[in-house]
Design an enzyme around this catalytic site. Sequence first.
Site, PDB file in Angstrom:
ATOM      1  N   GLU A   1       1.389   2.074   5.184  1.00 35.97           N
ATOM      2  CA  GLU A   1       2.683   2.511   4.646  1.00 35.97           C
ATOM      3  C   GLU A   1       2.992   3.948   5.070  1.00 35.97           C
ATOM      4  O   GLU A   1       3.725   4.661   4.416  1.00 35.97           O
ATOM      5  CB  GLU A   1       2.691   2.373   3.118  1.00 35.97           C
TER       6      GLU A   1
ATOM      7  N   ASP B   1       4.563   9.064   3.791  1.00 34.09           N
ATOM      8  CA  ASP B   1       3.787   7.950   3.230  1.00 34.09           C
ATOM      9  C   ASP B   1       4.444   7.485   1.929  1.00 34.09           C
ATOM     10  O   ASP B   1       4.780   8.308   1.066  1.00 34.09           O
ATOM     11  CB  ASP B   1       2.352   8.440   2.977  1.00 34.09           C
TER      12      ASP B   1
ATOM     13  N   ASN C   1       2.418  -3.779  -3.865  1.00 36.68           N
ATOM     14  CA  ASN C   1       1.735  -4.975  -3.346  1.00 36.68           C
ATOM     15  C   ASN C   1       1.023  -5.747  -4.450  1.00 36.68           C
ATOM     16  O   ASN C   1       1.135  -6.969  -4.547  1.00 36.68           O
ATOM     17  CB  ASN C   1       0.705  -4.576  -2.275  1.00 36.68           C
TER      18      ASN C   1
ATOM     19  N   HIS D   1       2.591  -9.357  -1.540  1.00 37.14           N
ATOM     20  CA  HIS D   1       2.719  -8.761  -0.206  1.00 37.14           C
ATOM     21  C   HIS D   1       4.092  -8.991   0.428  1.00 37.14           C
ATOM     22  O   HIS D   1       4.539  -8.185   1.241  1.00 37.14           O
ATOM     23  CB  HIS D   1       1.613  -9.282   0.716  1.00 37.14           C
TER      24      HIS D   1
ATOM     25  N   ASP E   1       6.163  -6.128   2.028  1.00 37.83           N
ATOM     26  CA  ASP E   1       6.710  -6.144   3.392  1.00 37.83           C
ATOM     27  C   ASP E   1       8.199  -5.795   3.386  1.00 37.83           C
ATOM     28  O   ASP E   1       8.679  -5.067   4.259  1.00 37.83           O
ATOM     29  CB  ASP E   1       6.511  -7.526   4.038  1.00 37.83           C
TER      30      ASP E   1
END
Lengths: 127, 240
Positions: free
Chosen positions: B154, B111, B119, B124, B128
């Site tokens: 994630e 993770d 973010n 975002h 991404d």
Amino acid sequence: MVEHIKIVGTRSSPTVECNPETLVLHLAGDSYPENTFDFYKPITAWLEAVLDQDEDARVVTLNVELAYLNTGSIKSMMDMLDRLDEAHEDGRAVKVIWLCDSENERIIELAEELLEDVSLPYQIITD
Amino acid sequence: MGEHNRTDTRIDALLARLNGLVGADADALRTEIEWLIGRYRRLDRNLNKISRMSDRLQAEIMQLNDKLRDASITDPLTGLMNRRGAHDALQIETKAAQASQSPGFFLILIDIDFFKVVNDTHGHDVGDEVLVNFSARLTSAMRETDLIARWGGEEFLILLRETNLADAMSLLEGFHENLRSRPVKTAIGPLTVTASSGLCQYHPRDDGYDGTVYRADQALYVAKESGRDQWLLAEDPPQD
């Protein structure tokens, strides 16, 4: 008098108009109804009735704008084309116009293959 | 084809007999039969044509089916396998492990640390980008035989096949080290990203792969709670 047929299209069945005034049979959309033969039965019957009116000198037009046909629809289309071709050989004025989306190669190929054996006048128009 | 030839032979014989007949009735009969023969030939040709077209349609449908299947197990952002695909793969791997009595596969749950901060701080789009780059880094770090999936948000799942504990640990340590020392490239410049992970080997006492995933998740949780940017080996499942 032959009836005026109007069928509203759905996702899987085409929009149909069989016009006894103009003698135009118009099919548009996708054709994969659940029971193809039942769907096409009144349409082929209409065509039969129109072609049976021997005294009518006007042109009978099959105007196709189908983008997809399942096997049953292809069979029904072949039957209609055969019937029209027979009428043409008997001296009736008939014609077929197939309008294809130029991006839809599959339908252009199918239209060409369906019409390659007929002697009646036809046009495949791509746009 | 044999049927066709036999029919043709009979048609030829029939036509020869008809030609031998004379008179008005014979002519009418000939016309009618020739029409029927023409009709038969046309229907036969149509049948062949329909079969060809139908086969072509069926082939296209099968290809579309394959594409849909691929799309249904692929994560569109990273191109990795998605959670559904991972479940399928885990199920197959668990069955194989149960059948062969072999030590079984290894599983990593990893993770990205403080991803929410990325973010919230950079937006975002940058988030991404981090996910995409992180996925690419994972892919190049793992072996061909390993399976990498986006497990959610994630979080990523890696299935390691045909390996042992020492190799799995060194692979994972190498990845963490590489991630820590080489920032991830993004549109706003390089970003240092770390991750936390749990490593776990399938155990016969796991209740299917759910148990293995659960233990990997526990290890990941502890790795997060005890400072992040590290990996931990999961504990064995409790004795019955």
